[in-house]
Design an enzyme around this catalytic site. Structure first.
Site, PDB file in Angstrom:
ATOM      1  N   CYS A  61       0.798  -1.229   0.000  1.00  0.00           N
ATOM      2  CA  CYS A  61       0.000   0.000   0.000  1.00  0.00           C
ATOM      3  C   CYS A  61       0.837   1.290   0.000  1.00  0.00           C
ATOM      4  CB  CYS A  61      -0.995  -0.052   1.151  1.00  0.00           C
ATOM      5  SG  CYS A  61      -2.362   1.089   0.930  1.00  0.00           S
ATOM      6  N   HIS A 119      -3.320  -5.704   2.661  1.00  0.00           N
ATOM      7  CA  HIS A 119      -2.937  -5.777   4.072  1.00  0.00           C
ATOM      8  C   HIS A 119      -3.558  -7.048   4.636  1.00  0.00           C
ATOM      9  CE1 HIS A 119      -1.910  -1.441   4.336  1.00  0.00           C
ATOM     10  NE2 HIS A 119      -2.995  -1.202   3.640  1.00  0.00           N
TER      11      HIS A 119
END
Ligand code: GLN
Length: 238
Positions: A92, A189
């Protein structure tokens, strides 16, 4: 044999359990009889020479601003390692900054190091939820995404996977992440590695092969629990 893992910016870049990726790598190596040393890289530290795996997590825009300058200062050193085939995983916020830049919703450009041919621009809404992708190399990969940035891979960039459920790079082109040499950039994640052991073992095997070319495979582990976690994550609603 000791595997040296470089953990980039653990203070600023750690969202939704990203640290768990380091724990998963460490434990899967220990179970196979290898030693692991985790070297945390903080702003101002040099990048050590002897690195076998590079990992970095996600972070808020404010965290990305805090590390921008240091990351750029170490960009050439990191680039050289990745060109050389060092297995790496960036999630990310750091995935975005391994690309060319991230333009935030406030109009601030956070410059990246251009390892990935991609730019990221904040969209008008956050892309949040469980995500399932299909990766050519690793099969089905599951995780959780939460980002404002819309990442546009360049023409030659090879996606990490295609989206089965969720948004991925930008919510419109069906791609998720980028893989360049042995470096994976992704929005997943969760953390990603405990419930996607194929990805964890790819990083470990590539690291070991580079240390000892006679190593061709990893000793298999009983991944019953890991795959149960994988299936449970994959079946969750978006
Ligand atoms: N701040 C970035 C964004 O919102 C990255 C977020 C993250 O790492 N989860 O797009």
């Amino acid at each position: 044999m000791t595997i040296n893992i470089l953990h980039l910016y653990p203070r600023e870049m750690n969202l939704y359990g990203d640290h768990g990726n380091v724990l998963a790598l460490k434990q899967r190596a220990i179970w196979r009889g290898f030693d692991v040393k985790v070297i945390e890289h903080h702003v101002g530290d040099p990048i050590p020479k002897d690195i076998d795996i590079i990992f970095g997590g996600g972070g808020q825009d404010s965290g990305q601003v805090k590390i921008e300058e240091d990351l750029r200062a170490n960009g050439d050193a990191l680039k050289a390692k990745i060109e050389d085939g060092t297995p790496s995983l960036v999630i990310c916020g750091l995935y975005q900054l391994f690309g060319r830049y991230f333009l935030t919703s406030e109009g601030k450009e956070i410059r990246g190091i251009g390892i990935f041919d991609a730019v990221t621009v904040a969209g008008s809404e956050r892309l949040i939820g469980n995500i399932v992708i299909q990766s050519e190399r690793f099969g089905e990969v599951v995780g959780y995404e939460n980002h404002s940035g819309l990442t546009m891979p360049g023409e030659g960039a090879k996606p990490f996977g295609t989206v089965l459920k969720g948004a991925g790079n930008n919510g419109s082109d069906g791609t998720e992440g980028i893989m360049y040499r042995n470096c994976i950039g992704t929005y997943l994640h969760g953390p990603i590695l405990p419930k996607n052991p194929a990805v964890a073992d790819f990083l470990l095997l590539e690291a070991l092969k580079r240390k000892d070319p006679s190593i061709a495979a990893l000793q298999p582990l009983d991944d019953t629990l890991e795959m149960e976690a994988h299936r449970s994550a994959a079946s969750r609603p978006r």
